[in-house]
Design an enzyme around this catalytic site. Structure first.
Site, PDB file in Angstrom:
ATOM      1  N   THR A 175       0.946  -1.003  -0.026  1.00 30.77           N
ATOM      2  CA  THR A 175       0.187   0.377  -0.041  1.00 30.77           C
ATOM      3  C   THR A 175       0.954   1.241  -0.047  1.00 30.77           C
ATOM      4  O   THR A 175       2.073   1.626   1.012  1.00 30.77           O
ATOM      5  CB  THR A 175      -0.720  -0.098   1.175  1.00 30.77           C
TER       6      THR A 175
ATOM      7  N   THR B  76      -4.678 -12.872   7.322  1.00 36.51           N
ATOM      8  CA  THR B  76      -5.791 -13.383   6.916  1.00 36.51           C
ATOM      9  C   THR B  76      -6.777 -13.552   8.159  1.00 36.51           C
ATOM     10  O   THR B  76      -5.837 -14.263   8.977  1.00 36.51           O
ATOM     11  CB  THR B  76      -5.580 -14.482   6.109  1.00 36.51           C
TER      12      THR B  76
ATOM     13  N   GLU C  77      -2.748  -7.765   6.556  1.00 37.79           N
ATOM     14  CA  GLU C  77      -2.884  -7.542   7.870  1.00 37.79           C
ATOM     15  C   GLU C  77      -2.894  -8.659   8.811  1.00 37.79           C
ATOM     16  O   GLU C  77      -3.543  -8.977   9.989  1.00 37.79           O
ATOM     17  CB  GLU C  77      -3.990  -6.633   8.666  1.00 37.79           C
TER      18      GLU C  77
ATOM     19  N   ARG D 160     -38.442   1.961  -0.516  1.00 36.49           N
ATOM     20  CA  ARG D 160     -39.112   0.624  -1.468  1.00 36.49           C
ATOM     21  C   ARG D 160     -40.046   0.675  -1.043  1.00 36.49           C
ATOM     22  O   ARG D 160     -40.593  -0.342  -0.108  1.00 36.49           O
ATOM     23  CB  ARG D 160     -37.494  -0.471  -1.125  1.00 36.49           C
TER      24      ARG D 160
HETATM   25  P1  TGC Z   1       5.856 -16.075  16.298  1.00 36.18           P
HETATM   26  O1  TGC Z   1       6.839 -17.136  16.361  1.00 36.18           O
HETATM   27  O2  TGC Z   1       4.701 -15.687  16.959  1.00 36.18           O
HETATM   28  O3  TGC Z   1       6.483 -15.358  16.558  1.00 36.18           O
HETATM   29  C1  TGC Z   1       7.863 -14.256  15.874  1.00 36.18           C
HETATM   30  C2  TGC Z   1       8.566 -13.507  17.354  1.00 36.18           C
HETATM   31  O4  TGC Z   1       7.753 -12.250  17.054  1.00 36.18           O
HETATM   32  C3  TGC Z   1       6.838 -12.132  18.187  1.00 36.18           C
HETATM   33  N1  TGC Z   1       6.059 -11.964  17.818  1.00 36.18           N
HETATM   34  C4  TGC Z   1       4.836  -9.770  17.964  1.00 36.18           C
HETATM   35  N2  TGC Z   1       5.812  -9.009  19.044  1.00 36.18           N
HETATM   36  C5  TGC Z   1       4.960  -8.328  18.819  1.00 36.18           C
HETATM   37  N3  TGC Z   1       3.616  -8.066  18.132  1.00 36.18           N
HETATM   38  C6  TGC Z   1       2.534  -8.903  17.862  1.00 36.18           C
HETATM   39  N4  TGC Z   1       1.612  -9.455  17.554  1.00 36.18           N
HETATM   40  C7  TGC Z   1       4.015 -10.505  17.685  1.00 36.18           C
HETATM   41  N5  TGC Z   1       3.841 -11.708  17.561  1.00 36.18           N
HETATM   42  C8  TGC Z   1       4.563 -12.333  17.688  1.00 36.18           C
HETATM   43  C9  TGC Z   1       7.326 -13.754  18.600  1.00 36.18           C
HETATM   44  O5  TGC Z   1       7.421 -13.085  20.120  1.00 36.18           O
HETATM   45  C10 TGC Z   1       8.165 -14.047  18.599  1.00 36.18           C
HETATM   46  O6  TGC Z   1       9.294 -13.249  19.364  1.00 36.18           O
HETATM   47  P2  TGC Z   1      10.540 -14.432  19.537  1.00 36.18           P
HETATM   48  O7  TGC Z   1      11.823 -12.991  20.562  1.00 36.18           O
HETATM   49  O8  TGC Z   1      10.497 -15.036  20.333  1.00 36.18           O
HETATM   50  O9  TGC Z   1      11.413 -14.659  18.352  1.00 36.18           O
HETATM   51  O10 TGC Z   1       6.408 -16.469  14.429  1.00 36.18           O
HETATM   52  P3  TGC Z   1       5.813 -17.226  13.235  1.00 36.18           P
HETATM   53  O11 TGC Z   1       6.363 -17.205  12.627  1.00 36.18           O
HETATM   54  O12 TGC Z   1       4.675 -18.680  14.209  1.00 36.18           O
HETATM   55  O13 TGC Z   1       4.607 -16.832  13.100  1.00 36.18           O
HETATM   56  C11 TGC Z   1       3.484 -15.898  13.244  1.00 36.18           C
HETATM   57  C12 TGC Z   1       1.908 -15.276  12.412  1.00 36.18           C
HETATM   58  C13 TGC Z   1       1.645 -16.311  11.225  1.00 36.18           C
HETATM   59  C14 TGC Z   1       1.200 -15.205  12.942  1.00 36.18           C
HETATM   60  C15 TGC Z   1       2.932 -14.762  11.139  1.00 36.18           C
HETATM   61  O14 TGC Z   1       3.789 -14.181  11.038  1.00 36.18           O
HETATM   62  C16 TGC Z   1       2.025 -13.336  11.229  1.00 36.18           C
HETATM   63  O15 TGC Z   1       1.160 -12.437  11.767  1.00 36.18           O
HETATM   64  N6  TGC Z   1       2.111 -13.570  10.243  1.00 36.18           N
HETATM   65  C17 TGC Z   1       0.470 -12.990   8.625  1.00 36.18           C
HETATM   66  C18 TGC Z   1       1.638 -11.865   8.505  1.00 36.18           C
HETATM   67  C19 TGC Z   1       0.792 -10.530   8.467  1.00 36.18           C
HETATM   68  O16 TGC Z   1      -0.046  -9.999   8.439  1.00 36.18           O
HETATM   69  N7  TGC Z   1       1.180  -9.142   7.429  1.00 36.18           N
HETATM   70  C20 TGC Z   1       1.366  -8.439   6.927  1.00 36.18           C
HETATM   71  C21 TGC Z   1       1.977  -7.492   6.323  1.00 36.18           C
HETATM   72  S1  TGC Z   1       1.183  -5.630   6.148  1.00 36.18           S
HETATM   73  C22 TGC Z   1       0.200  -5.736   5.906  1.00 36.18           C
HETATM   74  O17 TGC Z   1      -1.167  -6.587   5.256  1.00 36.18           O
HETATM   75  C23 TGC Z   1      -0.238  -3.510   5.631  1.00 36.18           C
HETATM   76  S2  TGC Z   1      -1.548  -3.817   5.008  1.00 36.18           S
HETATM   77  C24 TGC Z   1      -2.089  -1.899   5.054  1.00 36.18           C
HETATM   78  C25 TGC Z   1      -3.328  -1.851   4.830  1.00 36.18           C
HETATM   79  O18 TGC Z   1      -3.240  -1.260   3.201  1.00 36.18           O
HETATM   80  O19 TGC Z   1      -4.155  -1.119   5.243  1.00 36.18           O
HETATM   81  P1  FAD Z   2      -0.255 -16.401   1.235  1.00 39.86           P
HETATM   82  O1  FAD Z   2      -0.069 -16.725   2.517  1.00 39.86           O
HETATM   83  O2  FAD Z   2      -0.399 -17.319  -0.018  1.00 39.86           O
HETATM   84  O3  FAD Z   2      -2.208 -17.439   1.768  1.00 39.86           O
HETATM   85  C1  FAD Z   2      -3.285 -17.589   1.282  1.00 39.86           C
HETATM   86  C2  FAD Z   2      -4.196 -18.384   1.636  1.00 39.86           C
HETATM   87  O4  FAD Z   2      -3.786 -19.342   1.978  1.00 39.86           O
HETATM   88  C3  FAD Z   2      -5.236 -17.244   2.591  1.00 39.86           C
HETATM   89  O5  FAD Z   2      -6.394 -17.859   2.590  1.00 39.86           O
HETATM   90  C4  FAD Z   2      -4.771 -18.027   3.989  1.00 39.86           C
HETATM   91  O6  FAD Z   2      -5.036 -17.879   5.200  1.00 39.86           O
HETATM   92  C5  FAD Z   2      -4.198 -19.862   3.853  1.00 39.86           C
HETATM   93  N1  FAD Z   2      -3.109 -19.928   4.921  1.00 39.86           N
HETATM   94  C6  FAD Z   2      -1.827 -19.490   5.150  1.00 39.86           C
HETATM   95  N2  FAD Z   2      -1.443 -20.392   5.655  1.00 39.86           N
HETATM   96  C7  FAD Z   2      -1.731 -21.162   6.160  1.00 39.86           C
HETATM   97  C8  FAD Z   2      -2.497 -22.234   7.049  1.00 39.86           C
HETATM   98  N3  FAD Z   2      -1.449 -22.327   7.252  1.00 39.86           N
HETATM   99  N4  FAD Z   2      -3.270 -23.014   7.302  1.00 39.86           N
HETATM  100  C9  FAD Z   2      -3.645 -22.879   7.043  1.00 39.86           C
HETATM  101  N5  FAD Z   2      -4.557 -21.900   5.904  1.00 39.86           N
HETATM  102  C10 FAD Z   2      -2.976 -21.078   5.283  1.00 39.86           C
HETATM  103  N6  FAD Z   2       1.448  -6.271   2.327  1.00 39.86           N
HETATM  104  C11 FAD Z   2       2.707  -5.318   2.883  1.00 39.86           C
HETATM  105  O7  FAD Z   2       3.836  -6.028   3.740  1.00 39.86           O
HETATM  106  N7  FAD Z   2       2.738  -4.356   3.132  1.00 39.86           N
HETATM  107  C12 FAD Z   2       1.624  -3.348   3.083  1.00 39.86           C
HETATM  108  O8  FAD Z   2       0.920  -2.722   2.858  1.00 39.86           O
HETATM  109  C13 FAD Z   2       0.574  -4.612   1.973  1.00 39.86           C
HETATM  110  N8  FAD Z   2      -0.663  -4.160   1.364  1.00 39.86           N
HETATM  111  C14 FAD Z   2      -1.491  -5.097   1.058  1.00 39.86           C
HETATM  112  C15 FAD Z   2      -2.771  -4.797   0.436  1.00 39.86           C
HETATM  113  C16 FAD Z   2      -3.461  -5.059   0.373  1.00 39.86           C
HETATM  114  C17 FAD Z   2      -4.620  -4.615  -1.623  1.00 39.86           C
HETATM  115  C18 FAD Z   2      -3.425  -6.469   0.040  1.00 39.86           C
HETATM  116  C19 FAD Z   2      -4.166  -7.246  -1.058  1.00 39.86           C
HETATM  117  C20 FAD Z   2      -2.353  -7.078   0.542  1.00 39.86           C
HETATM  118  C21 FAD Z   2      -1.343  -6.203   1.033  1.00 39.86           C
HETATM  119  N9  FAD Z   2      -0.438  -6.722   1.769  1.00 39.86           N
HETATM  120  C22 FAD Z   2       0.451  -5.934   2.524  1.00 39.86           C
HETATM  121  C23 FAD Z   2      -0.362  -8.100   1.958  1.00 39.86           C
HETATM  122  C24 FAD Z   2      -1.330  -8.711   2.651  1.00 39.86           C
HETATM  123  O9  FAD Z   2      -0.760  -8.086   4.383  1.00 39.86           O
HETATM  124  C25 FAD Z   2      -0.822 -10.218   2.131  1.00 39.86           C
HETATM  125  O10 FAD Z   2      -2.188 -10.589   1.067  1.00 39.86           O
HETATM  126  C26 FAD Z   2      -1.750 -10.951   3.059  1.00 39.86           C
HETATM  127  O11 FAD Z   2      -0.550 -11.372   4.347  1.00 39.86           O
HETATM  128  C27 FAD Z   2      -1.543 -12.463   2.957  1.00 39.86           C
HETATM  129  O12 FAD Z   2      -0.424 -13.215   2.654  1.00 39.86           O
HETATM  130  P2  FAD Z   2      -0.662 -14.192   0.913  1.00 39.86           P
HETATM  131  O13 FAD Z   2      -1.125 -12.634   0.014  1.00 39.86           O
HETATM  132  O14 FAD Z   2       0.850 -14.282   0.499  1.00 39.86           O
HETATM  133  O15 FAD Z   2      -1.916 -15.010   1.076  1.00 39.86           O
END
Ligand code: TGC
Ligand code: FAD
Length: 402
Positions: free
Chosen positions: A183, A384, A382, A287
Site C-alpha cells: 500500500t 488473513t 494484516e 422501497r
Molecule cells: P512467532 O513465533 O509467532 O513470532 C516471532 C517473534 O515475534 C514475536 N511476536 C510479536 N511481537 C510483537 N507483536 C506481535 N503481534 C507479535 N507476534 C509475535 C514473537 O514473540 C516472536 O518473538 P521471539 O523474540 O520469540 O522471536 O512467528 P511465526 O513465524 O510462528 O508466525 C506467526 C504468524 C503466522 C502469526 C505471523 O507470521 C503473522 O502474523 N503472519 C501474517 C503476516 C501479516 O499479517 N502480514 C501483513 C503484512 S502488512 C499488511 O498487510 C499491510 S496492509 C496495510 C493497509 O493497507 O492497511
Molecule cells: P498467502 O499467505 O499465500 O495465503 C493464501 C491462503 O492460504 C490464505 O487464504 C491464507 O489464509 C491461507 N493460509 C496461509 N497459511 C495457512 C496455514 N498455515 N493454514 C491454513 N491456511 C493458511 N503487505 C505488506 O507488507 N505491506 C502492505 O502495505 C500491504 N498492503 C496490502 C494491500 C492490499 C490491497 C492487499 C490485498 C494486500 C496487502 N499486503 C501488504 C499483503 C497482505 O498482508 C497479504 O496479502 C496477506 O498477508 C496474505 O498473504 P498472501 O497474499 O501471500 O497469501
C-alpha cells in the site's frame, strides 16, 4: 427504530425513546469529550471531502492524493505519537479516526494506517533520534509519504521465511529481493523494508530514487481501487548504516507494527458496516413492494436486526480493546480476535446489504458493493482470517498449528 439522536433523559428512556440505530449501546456516550470531538471533526472531513469524490475515485482506480494535506491538517497522520509535531492522541481516538475514515472508504483508512502505524510507528519505536527528527515531523505534515514492505510474492502469511536479504559491505548494507502488494508503494517517498540479515530480520529506511530501487503500481484491482498498491524491487540497493532501524532485530519488529495497524482496522471496518446499514435503512424504508415498504417485512427486519446485533458486538469489542490498549495491557491475541470478528462482521454485512438492495446493489451509486469489494482486501491483509483464527487456537491450546 427511527433514526434519532440518543437521549439521556430518564423520562424519555422510560418511555422507550428512539435510539441511534448505528449506536444501539450508546458507545458515543462512553467517550470522553476529546474523543467525541476527534470523531466529529473526522466525520465532517469524511462527509465534506471524501464522500463527494470517492465513488469516482474508485471507478477511476485513483487514490485522492489531494486529501493528504487535509488529513495532515487535522492531525490524523501519526496521531498516537507524542512529540515530533504529532497529535499524541489516545488509542480510542485513533480507533475513531479509522472508523470515520473507513465509513468513507477502506482505501482512505488504509493510507492513514500505513503512514501512521506501519511507517511512523517503527521509526518512533525503533529509530534513532536522528531518524525520528529527520522523518517524523515531515510525515505528520503529509510532506513525506511512507510505505511498509513485509509481504513477498511467494507467501505473505509466513514472513519468517522472507527471501529479501541484506548483507554488510564495508559500512553499508546491500539489499536484494522484492515485496508484493505494498500500500502507498508507488507514491511513497520512503519505504520501511524488512529484510533478513545474518543477525535476523531488520528494518531498512529506503528513500525513493535510491539506485536499484523501483516501485511499480499494481493495476487492475477489483478491490481498494481508491488506494495505491505496488511491488517493491531491490537490485543491489546500497543502504547506509544510518538508514537501518537500530532498535530491533527479529520478526517482533514488523509484527509489533502490525499489532498497531490491526488495532486500527478493528475499528475501521465498523465504519464501513455502518455506512452500508445506514444506506440500507433508508432504502428499505422507501422501497415499496407488495403495497408496503420493504422494511415492513419480517424477513427484512430479521436481517436488519442481525446486522445491528453484529455491529453492536463489534463496537463493544473495539471499545474494550481500546481501553486495554490505553491501559497498556493489550496483547496481540486480543487484536487477532477483534480483527477476525470485526472484518468478518463488516464483510458479511456489506454482502447482505448488497443483496437487499436488489439490482441497485450492483450499482456504484450505492456504497455497499464498494465497501464489500474493499473488505475482501481488508479481511486478507494484516493477517488473513485463517491466520488470526490459528493465532487464537495457539493461544487456547499452547500448540502452534502454523
Ligand atoms: P512467532 O513465533 O509467532 O513470532 C516471532 C517473534 O515475534 C514475536 N511476536 C510479536 N511481537 C510483537 N507483536 C506481535 N503481534 C507479535 N507476534 C509475535 C514473537 O514473540 C516472536 O518473538 P521471539 O523474540 O520469540 O522471536 O512467528 P511465526 O513465524 O510462528 O508466525 C506467526 C504468524 C503466522 C502469526 C505471523 O507470521 C503473522 O502474523 N503472519 C501474517 C503476516 C501479516 O499479517 N502480514 C501483513 C503484512 S502488512 C499488511 O498487510 C499491510 S496492509 C496495510 C493497509 O493497507 O492497511
Ligand atoms: P498467502 O499467505 O499465500 O495465503 C493464501 C491462503 O492460504 C490464505 O487464504 C491464507 O489464509 C491461507 N493460509 C496461509 N497459511 C495457512 C496455514 N498455515 N493454514 C491454513 N491456511 C493458511 N503487505 C505488506 O507488507 N505491506 C502492505 O502495505 C500491504 N498492503 C496490502 C494491500 C492490499 C490491497 C492487499 C490485498 C494486500 C496487502 N499486503 C501488504 C499483503 C497482505 O498482508 C497479504 O496479502 C496477506 O498477508 C496474505 O498473504 P498472501 O497474499 O501471500 O497469501
Amino acid at each position: 427504530m427511527a433514526p434519532a439522536a440518543a437521549t439521556t433523559d430518564p423520562a424519555a428512556q422510560a418511555a422507550g425513546a428512539a435510539i441511534d440505530p448505528l449506536d444501539l449501546y450508546a458507545v458515543r456516550a462512553a467517550l470522553s469529550d476529546e474523543e467525541r470531538l476527534v470523531q466529529e471533526s473526522v466525520a465532517r472531513l469524511v462527509d465534506g471531502e471524501v464522500l463527494p469524490i470517492i465513488q469516482r475515485c474508485f471507478e477511476e482506480h485513483r487514490f485522492p492524493k489531494e486529501l493528504i494535506p487535509k488529513l495532515a491538517a487535522l492531525g490524523l497522520l501519526g496521531s498516537s505519537i507524542r512529540g515530533y509535531d504529532c497529535a499524541g492522541l489516545n488509542a480510542i481516538c485513533y480507533g475513531l479516526i479509522c472508523q470515520e475514515l473507513e465509513r468513507g472508504d477502506s482505501g482512505i483508512r488504509s493510507f492513514v494506517s500505513v503512514q501512521s502505524s506501519l511507517c511512523m510507528y517503527p521509526i518512533y519505536a525503533f529509530g534513532s533520534e536522528e531518524q525520528k527528527q529527520q522523518y517524523l515531523p515531515r510525515m505528520a505534515h503529509g510532506e513525506l509519504i511512507g510505505c511498509f514492505g513485509l509481504t513477498e510474492p511467494h507467501g505473505g502469511s509466513d514472513p519468517a521465511n522472507m527471501k529479501t536479504h541484506a548483507r554488510k559491505r564495508g559500512k553499508d548494507w546491500v539489499l536484494n529481493g522484492s515485496k508484493m502488494w505494498i500500500t502507498n508503494g508507488a507514491i511513497a517517498d520512503l519505504a520501511v523494508v524488512w529484510a533478513m540479515t545474518p543477525e535476523g530480520v531488520r528494518g531498512f529506511l529506503v528513500e525513493k530514487g535510491t539506485a536499484g530501487f523501483s516501485a511499480p503500481e499494481i493495476q487492475h484491482k477489483f478491490s481498494l481501487r481508491a488506494s495505491v498498491t505496488a511491488g517493491l524491487f531491490f537490485d543491489n540497493v546500497v543502504v547506509p548504516e544510518s538508514q537501518v532501524l537500530p532498535g530491533v532485530v527479529g520478526l517482533t519488529g514488523p509484527l509489533s507494527c502490525l499489532t498497531q495497524a490491526r488495532y486500527g482496522i478493528c475499528w475501521g471496518v465498523i465504519g464501513a458496516a455502518q455506512a452500508c446499514l445506514r444506506q440500507l435503512l433508508d432504502y428499505t424504508a422507501t422501497r415499496m413492494l407488495f403495497g408496503r415498504p420493504l422494511a415492513a417485512n419480517q424477513a427484512i427486519q430479521l436481517r436488519l436486526a442481525d446486522m445491528a446485533r453484529r455491529i453492536t458486538s463489534a463496537q463493544l469489542l473495539a471499545l474494550q480493546l481500546g481501553r486495554l490498549k490505553d491501559a497498556g495491557s493489550m496483547q496481540p491475541a486480543h487484536v487477532s480476535l477483534a480483527k477476525w470478528n470485526n472484518c468478518r462482521m463488516a464483510l458479511d454485512i456489506a454482502r447482505d446489504c448488497r443483496d437487499m438492495l436488489g439490482g441497485a446493489g450492483i450499482s456504484a451509486e450505492y456504497a455497499p458493493i464498494r465497501h464489500m469489494l474493499n473488505l475482501e482486501s481488508v479481511i486478507t491483509y494484516e493477517g488473513t482470517e485463517t491466520i488470526h483464527q490459528l493465532t487464537i487456537g495457539r493461544e487456547l491450546t499452547g500448540l502452534s498449528a502454523f
